[in-house]
Design a protein around this motif. Structure first.
Motif, PDB file in Angstrom:
ATOM      1  N   LEU A 168     -75.454  67.509 -38.257  1.00  0.00           N
ATOM      2  CA  LEU A 168     -74.137  68.056 -37.979  1.00  0.00           C
ATOM      3  C   LEU A 168     -73.056  67.191 -38.596  1.00  0.00           C
ATOM      4  O   LEU A 168     -73.154  65.956 -38.579  1.00  0.00           O
ATOM      5  CB  LEU A 168     -73.894  68.134 -36.462  1.00  0.00           C
ATOM      6  CG  LEU A 168     -74.863  68.998 -35.637  1.00  0.00           C
ATOM      7  CD1 LEU A 168     -74.550  68.839 -34.156  1.00  0.00           C
ATOM      8  CD2 LEU A 168     -74.776  70.455 -36.051  1.00  0.00           C
ATOM      9  N   PRO A 169     -72.014  67.804 -39.161  1.00  0.00           N
ATOM     10  CA  PRO A 169     -70.865  67.009 -39.613  1.00  0.00           C
ATOM     11  C   PRO A 169     -70.259  66.296 -38.403  1.00  0.00           C
ATOM     12  O   PRO A 169     -70.305  66.783 -37.279  1.00  0.00           O
ATOM     13  CB  PRO A 169     -69.901  68.061 -40.182  1.00  0.00           C
ATOM     14  CG  PRO A 169     -70.748  69.267 -40.444  1.00  0.00           C
ATOM     15  CD  PRO A 169     -71.856  69.226 -39.440  1.00  0.00           C
ATOM     16  N   LYS A 170     -69.665  65.129 -38.651  1.00  0.00           N
ATOM     17  CA  LYS A 170     -69.123  64.327 -37.550  1.00  0.00           C
ATOM     18  C   LYS A 170     -68.109  65.103 -36.702  1.00  0.00           C
ATOM     19  O   LYS A 170     -68.164  65.046 -35.464  1.00  0.00           O
ATOM     20  CB  LYS A 170     -68.513  63.036 -38.072  1.00  0.00           C
ATOM     21  CG  LYS A 170     -68.077  62.083 -36.943  1.00  0.00           C
ATOM     22  CD  LYS A 170     -67.559  60.791 -37.503  1.00  0.00           C
ATOM     23  CE  LYS A 170     -67.250  59.806 -36.365  1.00  0.00           C
ATOM     24  NZ  LYS A 170     -66.396  60.344 -35.308  1.00  0.00           N
ATOM     25  N   PRO A 171     -67.146  65.834 -37.288  1.00  0.00           N
ATOM     26  CA  PRO A 171     -66.200  66.577 -36.429  1.00  0.00           C
ATOM     27  C   PRO A 171     -66.908  67.560 -35.495  1.00  0.00           C
ATOM     28  O   PRO A 171     -66.557  67.698 -34.329  1.00  0.00           O
ATOM     29  CB  PRO A 171     -65.301  67.295 -37.439  1.00  0.00           C
ATOM     30  CG  PRO A 171     -65.382  66.463 -38.665  1.00  0.00           C
ATOM     31  CD  PRO A 171     -66.794  65.939 -38.706  1.00  0.00           C
ATOM     32  N   VAL A 172     -67.930  68.248 -36.035  1.00  0.00           N
ATOM     33  CA  VAL A 172     -68.669  69.208 -35.199  1.00  0.00           C
ATOM     34  C   VAL A 172     -69.430  68.473 -34.106  1.00  0.00           C
ATOM     35  O   VAL A 172     -69.485  68.905 -32.952  1.00  0.00           O
ATOM     36  CB  VAL A 172     -69.625  70.058 -36.060  1.00  0.00           C
ATOM     37  CG1 VAL A 172     -70.481  70.961 -35.169  1.00  0.00           C
ATOM     38  CG2 VAL A 172     -68.839  70.865 -37.077  1.00  0.00           C
ATOM     39  N   HIS A 173     -70.048  67.327 -34.487  1.00  0.00           N
ATOM     40  CA  HIS A 173     -70.797  66.524 -33.514  1.00  0.00           C
ATOM     41  C   HIS A 173     -69.891  66.090 -32.370  1.00  0.00           C
ATOM     42  O   HIS A 173     -70.271  66.160 -31.188  1.00  0.00           O
ATOM     43  CB  HIS A 173     -71.416  65.313 -34.211  1.00  0.00           C
ATOM     44  CG  HIS A 173     -72.296  64.502 -33.316  1.00  0.00           C
ATOM     45  ND1 HIS A 173     -71.813  63.601 -32.376  1.00  0.00           N
ATOM     46  CD2 HIS A 173     -73.666  64.448 -33.201  1.00  0.00           C
ATOM     47  CE1 HIS A 173     -72.799  63.038 -31.738  1.00  0.00           C
ATOM     48  NE2 HIS A 173     -73.962  63.541 -32.217  1.00  0.00           N
ATOM     49  N   ASP A 174     -68.684  65.651 -32.707  1.00  0.00           N
ATOM     50  CA  ASP A 174     -67.754  65.184 -31.666  1.00  0.00           C
ATOM     51  C   ASP A 174     -67.343  66.329 -30.736  1.00  0.00           C
ATOM     52  O   ASP A 174     -67.240  66.163 -29.518  1.00  0.00           O
ATOM     53  CB  ASP A 174     -66.515  64.566 -32.314  1.00  0.00           C
ATOM     54  CG  ASP A 174     -66.843  63.258 -33.029  1.00  0.00           C
ATOM     55  OD1 ASP A 174     -67.938  62.705 -32.751  1.00  0.00           O
ATOM     56  OD2 ASP A 174     -66.013  62.816 -33.838  1.00  0.00           O
ATOM     57  N   VAL A 175     -67.093  67.495 -31.328  1.00  0.00           N
ATOM     58  CA  VAL A 175     -66.697  68.657 -30.503  1.00  0.00           C
ATOM     59  C   VAL A 175     -67.830  69.048 -29.557  1.00  0.00           C
ATOM     60  O   VAL A 175     -67.622  69.310 -28.364  1.00  0.00           O
ATOM     61  CB  VAL A 175     -66.292  69.846 -31.404  1.00  0.00           C
ATOM     62  CG1 VAL A 175     -66.145  71.123 -30.567  1.00  0.00           C
ATOM     63  CG2 VAL A 175     -64.985  69.537 -32.124  1.00  0.00           C
ATOM     64  N   LEU A 176     -69.063  69.084 -30.104  1.00  0.00           N
ATOM     65  CA  LEU A 176     -70.205  69.466 -29.268  1.00  0.00           C
ATOM     66  C   LEU A 176     -70.470  68.419 -28.169  1.00  0.00           C
ATOM     67  O   LEU A 176     -70.900  68.751 -27.072  1.00  0.00           O
ATOM     68  CB  LEU A 176     -71.448  69.656 -30.129  1.00  0.00           C
ATOM     69  CG  LEU A 176     -71.411  70.847 -31.097  1.00  0.00           C
ATOM     70  CD1 LEU A 176     -72.732  70.948 -31.861  1.00  0.00           C
ATOM     71  CD2 LEU A 176     -71.132  72.145 -30.355  1.00  0.00           C
ATOM     72  N   ALA A 177     -70.209  67.149 -28.462  1.00  0.00           N
ATOM     73  CA  ALA A 177     -70.387  66.099 -27.452  1.00  0.00           C
ATOM     74  C   ALA A 177     -69.397  66.302 -26.296  1.00  0.00           C
ATOM     75  O   ALA A 177     -69.752  66.139 -25.119  1.00  0.00           O
ATOM     76  CB  ALA A 177     -70.195  64.719 -28.091  1.00  0.00           C
ATOM     77  N   THR A 178     -68.165  66.667 -26.665  1.00  0.00           N
ATOM     78  CA  THR A 178     -67.171  66.949 -25.620  1.00  0.00           C
ATOM     79  C   THR A 178     -67.595  68.166 -24.799  1.00  0.00           C
ATOM     80  O   THR A 178     -67.495  68.176 -23.560  1.00  0.00           O
ATOM     81  CB  THR A 178     -65.787  67.204 -26.254  1.00  0.00           C
ATOM     82  OG1 THR A 178     -65.384  66.044 -26.989  1.00  0.00           O
ATOM     83  CG2 THR A 178     -64.756  67.510 -25.184  1.00  0.00           C
ATOM     84  N   ALA A 179     -68.091  69.192 -25.489  1.00  0.00           N
ATOM     85  CA  ALA A 179     -68.540  70.406 -24.794  1.00  0.00           C
ATOM     86  C   ALA A 179     -69.700  70.093 -23.855  1.00  0.00           C
ATOM     87  O   ALA A 179     -69.775  70.611 -22.726  1.00  0.00           O
ATOM     88  CB  ALA A 179     -68.943  71.470 -25.811  1.00  0.00           C
ATOM     89  N   GLN A 180     -70.627  69.223 -24.341  1.00  0.00           N
ATOM     90  CA  GLN A 180     -71.751  68.860 -23.479  1.00  0.00           C
ATOM     91  C   GLN A 180     -71.278  68.103 -22.240  1.00  0.00           C
ATOM     92  O   GLN A 180     -71.759  68.337 -21.128  1.00  0.00           O
ATOM     93  CB  GLN A 180     -72.758  68.009 -24.264  1.00  0.00           C
ATOM     94  CG  GLN A 180     -74.009  67.710 -23.446  1.00  0.00           C
ATOM     95  CD  GLN A 180     -74.903  66.686 -24.106  1.00  0.00           C
ATOM     96  OE1 GLN A 180     -74.401  65.705 -24.677  1.00  0.00           O
ATOM     97  NE2 GLN A 180     -76.230  66.901 -24.050  1.00  0.00           N
ATOM     98  N   ARG A 181     -70.299  67.193 -22.446  1.00  0.00           N
ATOM     99  CA  ARG A 181     -69.784  66.429 -21.304  1.00  0.00           C
ATOM    100  C   ARG A 181     -69.121  67.359 -20.276  1.00  0.00           C
ATOM    101  O   ARG A 181     -69.324  67.222 -19.070  1.00  0.00           O
ATOM    102  CB  ARG A 181     -68.788  65.384 -21.808  1.00  0.00           C
ATOM    103  CG  ARG A 181     -68.347  64.413 -20.712  1.00  0.00           C
ATOM    104  CD  ARG A 181     -67.593  63.229 -21.272  1.00  0.00           C
ATOM    105  NE  ARG A 181     -66.346  63.649 -21.925  1.00  0.00           N
ATOM    106  CZ  ARG A 181     -66.165  63.682 -23.241  1.00  0.00           C
ATOM    107  NH1 ARG A 181     -67.160  63.318 -24.060  1.00  0.00           N
ATOM    108  NH2 ARG A 181     -65.003  64.053 -23.763  1.00  0.00           N
TER     109      ARG A 181
END
Length: 586
Positions: free
Chosen positions: A393-406
């Motif tokens: 995953l591109p870093k911006p997408v990874h960060d968004v998905l991490a927030t969504a998971q949290r």
């Protein structure tokens, strides 16, 4: 100037009267005044008075309103006859001698009475009378009765008898009035005692009904107590809906829930709020289907249950014997019904609230279950994506998905909390009673709180000098400790110090959690354990939270047989909570 003794003596009503006559009158006064029983007083007046005035017969009558009551008659031979007949005062207009005595309040003498104008039952007795003296019995300036003395010989009453008769009338009037007043006072006291006893019985019955919790128990006790109070053989309780009643409770459960029209006479009683009694003959036209219920009884009593002017129910009672219900018992039932109606209304409201609460808890439980399923699926896919299972995953997408998971995990945690609340309020939570080490439970809670404690640079002071054991559900205990520690870590404006201490306190272990955070204002302290309640402090408002933590924690503590209380708190200086749970046996 003081009168001469001779002048004073000349004014005496007993001038020239033999001393023995005066003495006898004094003795009569003492004798008559020696009793407060009206019948005894009447008997003494007649006996002593007849002999004192040398009459052959004496008759005493009472004047009550516009009626004269012939009480008793006495002959010199010693026969005393109680009469008890009532006549209108107008009847004596045909007897001028009697009328004169009543009008003037003075003794009246004369020959025989008007025999042809007397009542038929008195004519034969009056035929033998030659002379009569009529004495009004005077009290308070009015005639309260009269004495009629008769002589059968040609021996008229004279002026010499007037003083004795006047005094005898005064003595008799006073004694009879005192006896009547005493009798009335005793009757009033008995009525007051009876009323007090009925009130006590009604209150006892109401307390018995009030001791029940569920609506069906309240209904059962109402029927039982109402039946006992009037001596009924069968009872039922109905809810009133317009001109119809809906059977709500019977001892056997027969016909419960059925609807029936009210009889006109019962409906009239409901309108006035009074109990209605019916004989079997009056209870005709029973609706089809009720014949089997009505047939065993010969008497019926229907009492409305009224609260605030509203009839909320009907108590119907039947008696197998064709005997009227005791009026005093019906009055007692009326008093009990007033209290019973209030208790019944409260029980119905509590039942409605309980049903509404149950429905709400069931809805919450279903809703949370339905919510957790998509959250679990969403969380799973997010984890797979973040772990690279779906490709890099591109870093911006990874960060968004991490927030969504949290946020998904936070939503799942909230769903779990709501589910626990629903189970707690729905009374379906069944805590275990395992042997739990307090030291181990505190250590595990601190480990779970460690990541957040590092963020705020918190420190813990744990006093675990004694390894105490309690009977508790370890998972639920963990939830309580997590809530207390998280609150201490969240509501602080500096690196906090959290103190945890455990002590044995009789049959309980008290676990104290204290902090030096922002504290709780006095206004908020009374509401922090309510559902969805949060403090009004600015920092509290800015910190995410549901307001369920303390509410849930107290409920869980109570479910495990313990308690959770705020021991102390001061704005700017922190708070101290005390959790108490049953200690394990040594």
């Amino acid at each position: 100037m003081a009168p001469e003794p001779a002048t004073a003596l000349a004014r005496s009503p007993f001038q020239g009267q033999p001393q023995e006559d005066v003495g006898e009158l004094v003795q009569i006064a003492l004798d008559v005044a020696g009793s407060l029983d009206p019948r005894e007083v009447i008997a003494r007046i007649l006996e002593r008075g007849t002999h004192a005035v040398q009459a052959d017969r004496g008759t005493l009558s009472s004047i009550v309103g516009d009626q004269i009551v012939v009480e008793a008659t006495y002959g010199r031979a010693g026969e005393l006859t109680w009469v008890g007949q009532h006549y209108s005062l107008a009847y004596f207009e045909g007897q001028p001698l009697v009328q004169k005595a009543i009008d003037t309040l003075e003794p009246a003498f004369g020959g025989r009475l008007e025999v042809d104008k007397a009542a038929p039952e008195f004519r034969q007795a009056l035929a033998n009378v030659r002379h009569v003296a009529v004495l009004p019995l005077v009290h308070g300036g009015r005639a309260v009765g009269m004495l009629v003395f008769s002589r059968y010989e040609e021996k008229p009453f004279t002026g010499r008898d007037r003083a004795s008769l006047t005094l005898l009338g005064t003595i008799s009037g006073l004694a009879l009035r005192n006896a009547r007043l005493y009798e009335e006072g005793e009757a009033a006291r008995r009525r007051a005692d009876d009323t007090a006893a009925r009130l006590r019985a009604a209150v006892d019955a109401a307390e018995d009904v009030a001791s029940q919790v569920r609506l069906d128990q309240v209904l059962g006790r109402l029927l039982e107590r109402a039946s006992a109070s009037v001596g009924a053989d069968g009872t039922s309780l109905a809810r009133l809906e317009g001109t119809e009643m809906v059977i709500e409770s019977t001892p056997t459960g027969e016909l419960v829930g059925t609807r029936w029209p009210l009889m006109p006479k019962v409906l009239a009683g409901v309108t006035t709020g009074r109990a209605v009694e019916l004989s079997a003959a009056e209870y005709t036209g029973a609706p089809e289907g009720m014949e089997s219920v009505v047939k065993p009884y010969r008497r019926f009593l229907v009492a409305p249950l009224v609260v605030g002017g509203e009839t909320i129910g009907l108590l119907a009672m039947g008696r197998a014997a064709d005997e009227p219900f005791d009026p005093a018992a019906v009055q007692a039932l009326q008093q009990f019904s007033t209290l019973g109606a209030l208790l019944l209304r409260n029980a119905r409201l509590i039942e409605q609230a309980r049903e509404a609460e149950q429905a709400k808890s069931e809805f919450m439980s279903i809703a949370v279950h339905e919510l957790r399923a998509p959250l679990t699926v969403t969380g799973g896919y997010l984890s797979m994506a973040l772990e690279g299972a779906l490709g890099e995953l591109p870093k911006p997408v990874h960060d968004v998905l991490a927030t969504a998971q949290r946020k998904t995990e936070e939503a799942k945690a909230l769903a779990d909390e709501l589910l626990t609340v629903a189970r707690l309020e729905g009374k379906v939570l069944s805590p275990r009673a395992d042997l739990v080490s307090v030291r181990d439970a505190v250590k595990k809670a601190i480990v779970r709180a460690h990541p957040r404690a590092e963020l705020v640079r918190a420190s813990f002071e744990v006093d675990d000098a004694a390894d105490l054991a309690i009977l508790a559900d370890e998972a639920l205990l963990g939830k309580i400790l997590d809530n207390l520690l998280n609150n201490a870590l969240a509501y602080t404006d500096h690196p906090p110090t959290i103190r945890v201490r455990a002590r044995q306190d009789g049959n309980e272990v008290s676990l104290t959690v204290g902090d030096d955070g922002i504290g709780i204002s006095s206004e908020d302290q009374g509401r922090i354990f309510r559902r969805f309640a949060r403090g009004t402090d600015r920092m509290v408002a800015e910190t995410p939270g549901t307001g369920l933590g303390l509410y849930l924690s107290r409920g869980l503590a109570e479910q495990m047989g313990g308690s959770l209380k705020l021991e102390s708190s001061q704005t700017g200086k922190g708070s101290t909570f005390v959790l108490r749970l049953p200690a394990a046996a040594s």
